[in-house]
Design an enzyme around this catalytic site. Structure first.
Site, PDB file in Angstrom:
ATOM      1  N   ASP A  30       0.864  -1.176   0.000  1.00 24.45           N
ATOM      2  CA  ASP A  30       0.000   0.000   0.000  1.00 24.45           C
ATOM      3  C   ASP A  30       0.899   1.223   0.000  1.00 24.45           C
ATOM      4  OD1 ASP A  30      -3.265   0.179   1.071  1.00 24.45           O
ATOM      5  OD2 ASP A  30      -2.084   2.012   0.788  1.00 24.45           O
ATOM      6  N   GLU A 151     -14.349 -11.001  -6.061  1.00 22.60           N
ATOM      7  CA  GLU A 151     -14.632 -11.586  -4.743  1.00 22.60           C
ATOM      8  C   GLU A 151     -16.124 -11.466  -4.447  1.00 22.60           C
ATOM      9  OE1 GLU A 151     -15.603  -9.610  -2.114  1.00 22.60           O
ATOM     10  OE2 GLU A 151     -15.357  -7.688  -3.145  1.00 22.60           O
ATOM     11  N   LEU A 153     -17.173 -11.705  -1.099  1.00 26.98           N
ATOM     12  CA  LEU A 153     -17.135 -11.655   0.360  1.00 26.98           C
ATOM     13  C   LEU A 153     -18.182 -10.706   0.905  1.00 26.98           C
ATOM     14  CD1 LEU A 153     -13.305 -10.986   0.683  1.00 26.98           C
ATOM     15  CD2 LEU A 153     -14.457 -13.198   0.506  1.00 26.98           C
ATOM     16  N   LYS A 207     -19.757 -10.701 -11.540  1.00 25.23           N
ATOM     17  CA  LYS A 207     -19.711  -9.999 -10.257  1.00 25.23           C
ATOM     18  C   LYS A 207     -20.846  -8.973 -10.144  1.00 25.23           C
ATOM     19  CE  LYS A 207     -18.508  -7.973  -6.550  1.00 25.23           C
ATOM     20  NZ  LYS A 207     -18.375  -8.501  -5.222  1.00 25.23           N
ATOM     21  N   ASN A 211     -24.309  -9.052  -7.662  1.00 24.44           N
ATOM     22  CA  ASN A 211     -24.663  -8.006  -6.687  1.00 24.44           C
ATOM     23  C   ASN A 211     -25.976  -7.311  -7.048  1.00 24.44           C
ATOM     24  OD1 ASN A 211     -22.603  -8.445  -4.941  1.00 24.44           O
ATOM     25  ND2 ASN A 211     -21.550  -6.500  -5.262  1.00 24.44           N
ATOM     26  N   GLY A 260     -27.635  -1.068   1.935  1.00 21.32           N
ATOM     27  CA  GLY A 260     -26.587  -0.049   1.953  1.00 21.32           C
ATOM     28  C   GLY A 260     -25.248  -0.729   1.794  1.00 21.32           C
ATOM     29  N   CYS A 263     -20.945  -1.801  -1.422  1.00 25.47           N
ATOM     30  CA  CYS A 263     -21.003  -2.544  -2.688  1.00 25.47           C
ATOM     31  C   CYS A 263     -22.306  -2.383  -3.458  1.00 25.47           C
ATOM     32  CB  CYS A 263     -20.746  -4.018  -2.418  1.00 25.47           C
ATOM     33  SG  CYS A 263     -19.202  -4.261  -1.558  1.00 25.47           S
TER      34      CYS A 263
HETATM   35  C1  UGA Z   1     -22.280  -7.731  -0.676  1.00 24.79           C
HETATM   36  C2  UGA Z   1     -22.493  -9.140  -1.243  1.00 24.79           C
HETATM   37  O1  UGA Z   1     -23.398  -9.885  -0.414  1.00 24.79           O
HETATM   38  C3  UGA Z   1     -21.160  -9.886  -1.330  1.00 24.79           C
HETATM   39  O2  UGA Z   1     -21.368 -11.164  -1.945  1.00 24.79           O
HETATM   40  C4  UGA Z   1     -20.200  -9.062  -2.197  1.00 24.79           C
HETATM   41  O3  UGA Z   1     -18.930  -9.672  -2.287  1.00 24.79           O
HETATM   42  C5  UGA Z   1     -20.027  -7.693  -1.574  1.00 24.79           C
HETATM   43  O4  UGA Z   1     -21.309  -7.050  -1.485  1.00 24.79           O
HETATM   44  C6  UGA Z   1     -19.081  -6.919  -2.471  1.00 24.79           C
HETATM   45  O5  UGA Z   1     -19.414  -6.704  -3.638  1.00 24.79           O
HETATM   46  O6  UGA Z   1     -17.968  -6.658  -2.046  1.00 24.79           O
HETATM   47  P1  UGA Z   1     -21.926  -6.736   1.796  1.00 24.79           P
HETATM   48  O7  UGA Z   1     -22.017  -5.383   1.142  1.00 24.79           O
HETATM   49  O8  UGA Z   1     -20.848  -6.993   2.770  1.00 24.79           O
HETATM   50  O9  UGA Z   1     -21.792  -7.874   0.660  1.00 24.79           O
HETATM   51  O10 UGA Z   1     -23.293  -6.930   2.562  1.00 24.79           O
HETATM   52  P2  UGA Z   1     -24.595  -7.859   2.479  1.00 24.79           P
HETATM   53  O11 UGA Z   1     -24.564  -8.813   3.591  1.00 24.79           O
HETATM   54  O12 UGA Z   1     -24.802  -8.386   1.126  1.00 24.79           O
HETATM   55  O13 UGA Z   1     -25.715  -6.770   2.803  1.00 24.79           O
HETATM   56  C7  UGA Z   1     -25.903  -5.642   1.943  1.00 24.79           C
HETATM   57  C8  UGA Z   1     -27.104  -4.841   2.387  1.00 24.79           C
HETATM   58  O14 UGA Z   1     -28.314  -5.545   2.140  1.00 24.79           O
HETATM   59  C9  UGA Z   1     -27.126  -4.492   3.871  1.00 24.79           C
HETATM   60  O15 UGA Z   1     -27.562  -3.150   4.011  1.00 24.79           O
HETATM   61  C10 UGA Z   1     -28.124  -5.456   4.463  1.00 24.79           C
HETATM   62  O16 UGA Z   1     -28.743  -4.979   5.636  1.00 24.79           O
HETATM   63  C11 UGA Z   1     -29.101  -5.589   3.314  1.00 24.79           C
HETATM   64  N1  UGA Z   1     -29.880  -6.838   3.316  1.00 24.79           N
HETATM   65  C12 UGA Z   1     -29.274  -8.034   3.089  1.00 24.79           C
HETATM   66  C13 UGA Z   1     -31.238  -6.798   3.517  1.00 24.79           C
HETATM   67  O17 UGA Z   1     -31.849  -5.720   3.715  1.00 24.79           O
HETATM   68  N2  UGA Z   1     -31.947  -7.969   3.483  1.00 24.79           N
HETATM   69  C14 UGA Z   1     -31.365  -9.169   3.247  1.00 24.79           C
HETATM   70  O18 UGA Z   1     -32.098 -10.210   3.229  1.00 24.79           O
HETATM   71  C15 UGA Z   1     -29.985  -9.204   3.053  1.00 24.79           C
END
Ligand code: UGA
Length: 436
Positions: A30, A151, A153, A207, A211, A260, A263
């Site tokens: 970095d 990814e 994740l 990807k 998403n 939110g 991603c």
């Molecule tokens: C998301 C994807 O799930 C990952 O697979 C991906 O790698 C990542 O983006 C990325 O592109 O880096 P993340 O942003 O960590 O991961 O969070 P999530 O767990 O997917 O949740 C995203 C949002 O959706 C949160 O605000 C969460 O509260 C909301 N959510 C999720 C809901 O409102 N309902 C659900 O059933 C699931």
């Protein structure tokens, strides 16, 4: 195997630590010297469960090192991962690729022999091809391949997602590049993880399609929840009833205040822009973006309605500020839309978040931060569950009632049940479920 990981943000740090756990020698690079110094001392700049332990162990084993010296990191590496940020470009929503292309130039200057250059950051279709062009233009004599390896994740469960993924997607078009990538993910081959080899463009699009599909799924259930409220149905039963159909699937059907994070908001916007540029607009995703944006603002109205139509001069207790639990990430969190709308309407906010307050203070400087959930409720007119941290799931309702001025709870994550809250003497407002 030796890997250089450029960028020690969320993706780079987690991927670097996990590859080193797979037995690969990883050098994380970095240009932020203070960050590298902190990492060398074992200080992890982000909150991600298990990451500190993983980093510590692999540093001790000598498989994971940190440096600002890009040349030294890249010399002799079998694979160079680009894991730098791709924020939304100001003004037009396109992903800002200046860091990615900057890294490509740096790599071109530092390569000493054949290596695969892997884009791990989420990059729009065509970025890998451009990285290839940049390196070829700078070093026409060099042998290299560009690979896309997105990814999947989730923050909060990133290590498990890396170690036990549903699949690994690799856009690699030569036998030589595929061989290096197979070797890197050897551990996952052993546990029979599906590994999908595709072209560069296909991998990049997978990807975004993943998403945006998930964002659409959440937005779908959120709108169904609104309809449930009108017709007296229960959104959780609807989600279960449809989710048991294997074609639909049970996951990502939990309603809430709108998605939110770092991603979904950025990636939905970027794919919409790409699709428009190519003359193949994604109208569903355009609508998802608009519906989700509006939803966050609507949540403030829901809270105001719960307080009898006005929050002027009232105190609102807020439980949770991050976009989801188990992270300190505040990026595009619904709280950033809901809280300013409430303060504009005259409310005073008392908030607590287990990990997010340090970040939140930069973005929401004018609210009161408390030491725990109960403290936020002192003399408050209503309590709002904004993020479903475990510690907010089982609060003592008697204690809450003794602290609150009026026993009103707005549960935007549906962690409590209407019947229980009614029995506890609360006016309980949630998402998409009939009143008890
Ligand atoms: C998301 C994807 O799930 C990952 O697979 C991906 O790698 C990542 O983006 C990325 O592109 O880096 P993340 O942003 O960590 O991961 O969070 P999530 O767990 O997917 O949740 C995203 C949002 O959706 C949160 O605000 C969460 O509260 C909301 N959510 C999720 C809901 O409102 N309902 C659900 O059933 C699931």
């Amino acid at each position: 195997m030796r890997v250089a990981m450029i960028g020690t943000g969320y993706v780079g740090l987690v991927s670097g630590a996990c590859f080193s756990e797979f037995g690969v020698d990883v050098v994380c690079v970095d240009r932020d010297a203070s960050k590298i110094e902190r990492l060398k001392k074992g200080e992890i700049p982000i909150y991600e469960p298990g990451l500190d332990e993983l980093v510590k162990n692999n540093v001790e084993q000598g498989r994971l090192t940190f440096t600002t010296d890009l040349k030294q990191a890249i010399a002799g590496a079998d694979a160079v991962f680009i894991a730098v940020g791709t924020p939304s470009r100001r003004g037009d929503g396109h992903a800002d690729l200046s860091y990615v292309y900057g890294a490509a130039m740096d790599i071109a200057g530092a390569l000493t022999g054949y290596a695969v250059i892997v884009t791990k950051s989420t990059v729009p279709v065509g970025t890998g091809r451009e990285v290839e062009r940049i390196i070829k233009a700078a070093r026409p004599e060099l042998e290299f391949d560009v690979v896309s390896n997105p990814e999947f994740l989730r923050e909060g469960s990133a290590i498990n997602d890396f170690m036990r993924p549903d699949r690994v997607v690799i856009g690699a078009e030569t036998e030589r590049a595929q061989k290096v990538m197979r070797q890197l993910y050897r551990v996952l081959y052993l546990i029979e993880t599906p590994i999908l080899f595709t072209s560069l463009e296909t991998s990049e699009l997978i990807k975004y399609a993943a998403n945006t599909f998930l964002a659409a799924k959440i937005t779908f259930i959120n709108e169904i929840a609104d309809l449930c409220e009108k017709v007296g149905a229960d959104v959780h039963d609807v989600a279960r009833g449809i989710g048991l159909d294997g074609r639909i699937g049970k996951k990502f059907l939990h309603p809430g205040p709108g998605y939110g994070g770092s991603c979904f908001p950025k990636d939905t916007l970027a794919l919409v822009k790409t699709a428009q540029d190519y003359g193949a607009p994604l109208r569903i995703i355009e609508t998802v973006v608009a519906v989700n944006d509006k939803r966050k603002r609507d949540m403030a109205d829901k809270i105001i309605a719960a307080c009898g139509g006005s929050v002027a001069g009232k105190t609102i207790s807020i439980l949770g500020l991050t976009f989801k639990p188990n992270t300190d990430d505040m990026r595009d969190s619904p709280s950033l839309a809901i809280i300013p709308a409430l303060t504009q309407a005259g409310a005073k906010i008392q908030a607590y978040d287990p990990e997010g307050m340090h970040e939140a203070k930069k973005m929401l400087p004018d609210i009161t931060y408390c030491n725990d959930g109960y403290e936020t409720m002192k003399d408050a007119d209503a309590v709002v569950v904004l993020t479903e941290w475990n510690q907010f799931r089982n609060l003592d309702t008697k204690r809450m009632k003794s602290l609150l001025k009026t026993p009103i709870m707005v549960d935007l994550r549906n962690v409590y049940t209407p019947a229980d809250m009614k029995a506890a003497g609360f006016t309980y407002i949630c998402i998409g479920r009939p009143k008890a």
